[in-house]
Write a protein that holds these residues in place. Structure first.
Motif, PDB file in Angstrom:
ATOM      1  N   VAL A  34       7.852 -31.015 -44.178  1.00  0.00           N
ATOM      2  CA  VAL A  34       9.098 -30.695 -43.930  1.00  0.00           C
ATOM      3  C   VAL A  34      10.376 -29.363 -43.788  1.00  0.00           C
ATOM      4  O   VAL A  34      11.063 -29.165 -43.091  1.00  0.00           O
ATOM      5  CB  VAL A  34       9.316 -31.614 -45.787  1.00  0.00           C
ATOM      6  CG1 VAL A  34      10.964 -32.183 -45.780  1.00  0.00           C
ATOM      7  CG2 VAL A  34       8.843 -32.645 -45.389  1.00  0.00           C
ATOM      8  N   VAL A  35       9.005 -28.334 -45.006  1.00  0.00           N
ATOM      9  CA  VAL A  35       9.796 -27.500 -44.561  1.00  0.00           C
ATOM     10  C   VAL A  35       9.755 -26.427 -43.354  1.00  0.00           C
ATOM     11  O   VAL A  35      10.858 -26.380 -42.826  1.00  0.00           O
ATOM     12  CB  VAL A  35       9.116 -26.539 -46.143  1.00  0.00           C
ATOM     13  CG1 VAL A  35       9.251 -24.712 -46.115  1.00  0.00           C
ATOM     14  CG2 VAL A  35       9.700 -26.748 -46.807  1.00  0.00           C
ATOM     15  N   ALA A  36       7.962 -26.583 -43.063  1.00  0.00           N
ATOM     16  CA  ALA A  36       8.334 -25.796 -41.327  1.00  0.00           C
ATOM     17  C   ALA A  36       9.045 -27.356 -40.212  1.00  0.00           C
ATOM     18  O   ALA A  36      10.148 -25.793 -39.730  1.00  0.00           O
ATOM     19  CB  ALA A  36       6.474 -26.457 -40.946  1.00  0.00           C
ATOM     20  N   ARG A  37       9.761 -28.216 -40.771  1.00  0.00           N
ATOM     21  CA  ARG A  37      10.184 -28.983 -39.846  1.00  0.00           C
ATOM     22  C   ARG A  37      11.462 -28.920 -39.572  1.00  0.00           C
ATOM     23  O   ARG A  37      12.742 -28.410 -38.636  1.00  0.00           O
ATOM     24  CB  ARG A  37       9.865 -30.495 -40.582  1.00  0.00           C
ATOM     25  CG  ARG A  37      11.200 -31.672 -39.083  1.00  0.00           C
ATOM     26  CD  ARG A  37      11.393 -32.393 -39.310  1.00  0.00           C
ATOM     27  NE  ARG A  37      11.765 -32.263 -41.307  1.00  0.00           N
ATOM     28  CZ  ARG A  37      12.187 -33.524 -41.563  1.00  0.00           C
ATOM     29  NH1 ARG A  37      11.668 -34.460 -41.902  1.00  0.00           N
ATOM     30  NH2 ARG A  37      12.984 -33.434 -43.076  1.00  0.00           N
ATOM     31  N   ASP A  38      11.786 -28.037 -41.394  1.00  0.00           N
ATOM     32  CA  ASP A  38      13.604 -27.993 -41.218  1.00  0.00           C
ATOM     33  C   ASP A  38      13.801 -26.652 -41.265  1.00  0.00           C
ATOM     34  O   ASP A  38      14.514 -26.069 -40.610  1.00  0.00           O
ATOM     35  CB  ASP A  38      13.363 -28.196 -42.597  1.00  0.00           C
ATOM     36  CG  ASP A  38      14.569 -29.471 -43.356  1.00  0.00           C
ATOM     37  OD1 ASP A  38      14.417 -30.500 -42.417  1.00  0.00           O
ATOM     38  OD2 ASP A  38      13.968 -29.522 -44.590  1.00  0.00           O
ATOM     39  N   LYS A  39      13.202 -25.187 -40.789  1.00  0.00           N
ATOM     40  CA  LYS A  39      12.664 -24.354 -41.104  1.00  0.00           C
ATOM     41  C   LYS A  39      13.244 -23.872 -39.171  1.00  0.00           C
ATOM     42  O   LYS A  39      13.870 -23.430 -38.113  1.00  0.00           O
ATOM     43  CB  LYS A  39      11.874 -23.484 -41.222  1.00  0.00           C
ATOM     44  CG  LYS A  39      11.877 -22.833 -42.034  1.00  0.00           C
ATOM     45  CD  LYS A  39      10.934 -22.146 -42.565  1.00  0.00           C
ATOM     46  CE  LYS A  39      11.346 -20.835 -42.410  1.00  0.00           C
ATOM     47  NZ  LYS A  39      10.440 -19.196 -43.721  1.00  0.00           N
ATOM     48  N   ALA A  40      12.624 -25.052 -38.067  1.00  0.00           N
ATOM     49  CA  ALA A  40      12.120 -24.723 -36.788  1.00  0.00           C
ATOM     50  C   ALA A  40      13.339 -25.467 -36.377  1.00  0.00           C
ATOM     51  O   ALA A  40      13.492 -24.917 -35.066  1.00  0.00           O
ATOM     52  CB  ALA A  40      11.040 -25.825 -36.261  1.00  0.00           C
ATOM     53  N   GLU A  41      14.145 -26.514 -36.768  1.00  0.00           N
ATOM     54  CA  GLU A  41      14.810 -27.106 -36.453  1.00  0.00           C
ATOM     55  C   GLU A  41      16.701 -26.038 -36.312  1.00  0.00           C
ATOM     56  O   GLU A  41      17.089 -26.212 -35.899  1.00  0.00           O
ATOM     57  CB  GLU A  41      15.265 -27.955 -37.171  1.00  0.00           C
ATOM     58  CG  GLU A  41      16.193 -29.167 -36.684  1.00  0.00           C
ATOM     59  CD  GLU A  41      16.838 -30.558 -37.363  1.00  0.00           C
ATOM     60  OE1 GLU A  41      17.312 -30.839 -36.571  1.00  0.00           O
ATOM     61  OE2 GLU A  41      16.222 -30.516 -38.751  1.00  0.00           O
ATOM     62  N   ALA A  42      15.855 -24.885 -37.593  1.00  0.00           N
ATOM     63  CA  ALA A  42      18.063 -24.532 -38.039  1.00  0.00           C
ATOM     64  C   ALA A  42      17.116 -23.373 -36.958  1.00  0.00           C
ATOM     65  O   ALA A  42      18.269 -23.346 -36.274  1.00  0.00           O
ATOM     66  CB  ALA A  42      17.627 -23.990 -39.515  1.00  0.00           C
ATOM     67  N   ASP A  43      15.892 -22.846 -36.772  1.00  0.00           N
ATOM     68  CA  ASP A  43      15.595 -21.797 -35.878  1.00  0.00           C
ATOM     69  C   ASP A  43      16.655 -21.886 -34.442  1.00  0.00           C
ATOM     70  O   ASP A  43      16.899 -21.693 -33.625  1.00  0.00           O
ATOM     71  CB  ASP A  43      14.621 -21.211 -35.800  1.00  0.00           C
ATOM     72  CG  ASP A  43      13.875 -20.642 -37.239  1.00  0.00           C
ATOM     73  OD1 ASP A  43      14.742 -20.059 -37.836  1.00  0.00           O
ATOM     74  OD2 ASP A  43      12.935 -20.971 -37.074  1.00  0.00           O
ATOM     75  N   ARG A  44      16.463 -23.733 -33.676  1.00  0.00           N
ATOM     76  CA  ARG A  44      16.346 -24.369 -32.830  1.00  0.00           C
ATOM     77  C   ARG A  44      17.876 -24.164 -32.408  1.00  0.00           C
ATOM     78  O   ARG A  44      19.203 -23.922 -32.079  1.00  0.00           O
ATOM     79  CB  ARG A  44      15.866 -25.147 -32.340  1.00  0.00           C
ATOM     80  CG  ARG A  44      14.516 -24.939 -31.755  1.00  0.00           C
ATOM     81  CD  ARG A  44      13.923 -26.992 -31.278  1.00  0.00           C
ATOM     82  NE  ARG A  44      13.692 -27.324 -32.023  1.00  0.00           N
ATOM     83  CZ  ARG A  44      13.273 -28.049 -33.057  1.00  0.00           C
ATOM     84  NH1 ARG A  44      11.909 -27.097 -33.249  1.00  0.00           N
ATOM     85  NH2 ARG A  44      13.568 -29.213 -34.036  1.00  0.00           N
ATOM     86  N   ALA A  45      18.230 -24.505 -33.902  1.00  0.00           N
ATOM     87  CA  ALA A  45      19.886 -24.400 -34.237  1.00  0.00           C
ATOM     88  C   ALA A  45      21.136 -22.719 -33.566  1.00  0.00           C
ATOM     89  O   ALA A  45      22.124 -22.578 -34.122  1.00  0.00           O
ATOM     90  CB  ALA A  45      20.116 -25.090 -35.263  1.00  0.00           C
TER      91      ALA A  45
END
Length: 329
Positions: free
Chosen positions: A264-275
């Protein structure tokens, strides 16, 4: 030395923004602005750039410019004359869109935003940057599944916040966001995601503790304790907070240390980086970034929500159905 009143306001605005600018250190890139408006934002496909009008500024229906001095009014008029209306089917300037009452509900609010920014001390380039963030074409798509949320699931306004539990700016910002959300509770859904920064040694463990609490339906009370105790985030502290909010401790320990929390941490960070995250807190409202380098949580977040509701058709456009926090996996 005489300092123009707009210069004084600008200094005050920049000082206020700096207090909530966010965490990130070298990971955060501060925006750079020119001294005057740059090339206008692109209009609809095939449309040529608009030229700034050379005639005297006009009053536009529904736009209050009474507090602008002459120089500010000239800057505002240049912007509303050279920037396209924010609706892709209206290949006209903001000024023309408002003057002719075109079928673009965002035109008058956009013209008002430019006036408010300039009145608050922003340069023409800064006001144009704010317009681009607030009304431009960069709308982000955010996956909201499985993230802690509260408020009506079909609310008109969706606010997504990425936080670092060790970030002082997050600790100051989250209560302000909560106050605004509470004032608009029937029309706003708040979603929280995590983004532990590498510069904060306890942030990752705190994020995993919040996720573990979320898996037992207790994210929000755990979040509150984490932000209230940002200087006390050692493992023993996290275990104490888990006990305080009534978690099953064996399950909490397993969930906090397990692979699902890390994912979940990795997912949230990756999504924020894309945004496009450049620091925390990172706030996205209905797909548009509430950029803390351009907007202040104190006052402008309320205005943003009210404007969004007006553009969507007023409060009647909201479709609140249920308001209980969604905190279970």
């Amino acid at each position: 030395m005489f300092i123009p009143r707009s210069g004084v306001r600008r200094r005050l605005v920049l000082a206020a923004l700096a207090a909530l600018a966010g965490c990130g250190g070298a990971e955060r890139q501060e925006p750079q602005f020119a001294d005057s408006p740059e090339v206008p934002l692109p209009g609809p496909p095939g449309a040529a750039p608009l030229d700034a009008r050379g005639d005297a500024p006009e009053e536009l229906p529904g736009v209050d410019t009474t507090e602008l001095v002459r120089r500010e009014r000239d800057t505002w008029w240049q912007l509303v004359s050279q920037l396209y209306a924010p609706c892709p089917d209206q290949a006209v300037s903001l000024a023309q869109c408002v003057r002719e009452s075109r079928s673009c509900a965002a035109c008058a609010p956009a013209a008002q935003l430019l006036a408010d920014k300039i009145r608050g001390g922003a340069s023409g380039a800064e006001a144009q940057a704010a317009y681009g963030v607030r009304f431009g074409p960069n709308v982000k798509r955010i996956d909201l599944a499985d993230s802690p949320s509260r408020g009506p699931e079909r609310a008109s306004i969706q606010i997504v916040v990425w936080s670092d539990f060790e970030c002082p700016s997050c600790g100051r910002a989250v209560p302000l966001i909560d106050e605004v959300v509470e004032r608009h509770a029937s029309y706003v859904r708040l979603i929280h995601k995590v983004y532990p920064l590498r510069s904060h040694p306890h942030a990752d463990a705190a994020a995993r503790a919040a996720i573990a609490a979320h898996r037992q339906g207790r994210y929000w009370p755990m979040e509150r304790l984490l932000f209230e105790n940002q200087q006390r985030l050692e493992e023993k502290d996290l275990l104490g907070y888990a006990q305080k909010v009534g978690l099953d401790m064996a399950r909490f320990r397993a969930d906090m240390a397990g692979e699902p929390a890390a994912r979940v941490v990795a997912r949230d960070k990756a999504e924020a980086d894309r945004a496009g995250l450049s620091g925390t807190p990172f706030i996205v409202i209905n797909g548009r970034e509430f950029d803390l380098a351009l907007f202040s949580l104190q006052g402008e977040l309320d205005r943003w929500i009210e404007t969004e509701l007006a553009i969507l058709g007023g409060r009647e456009a909201a479709a609140p159905r249920g308001g209980a926090p969604r905190d279970a996996p």
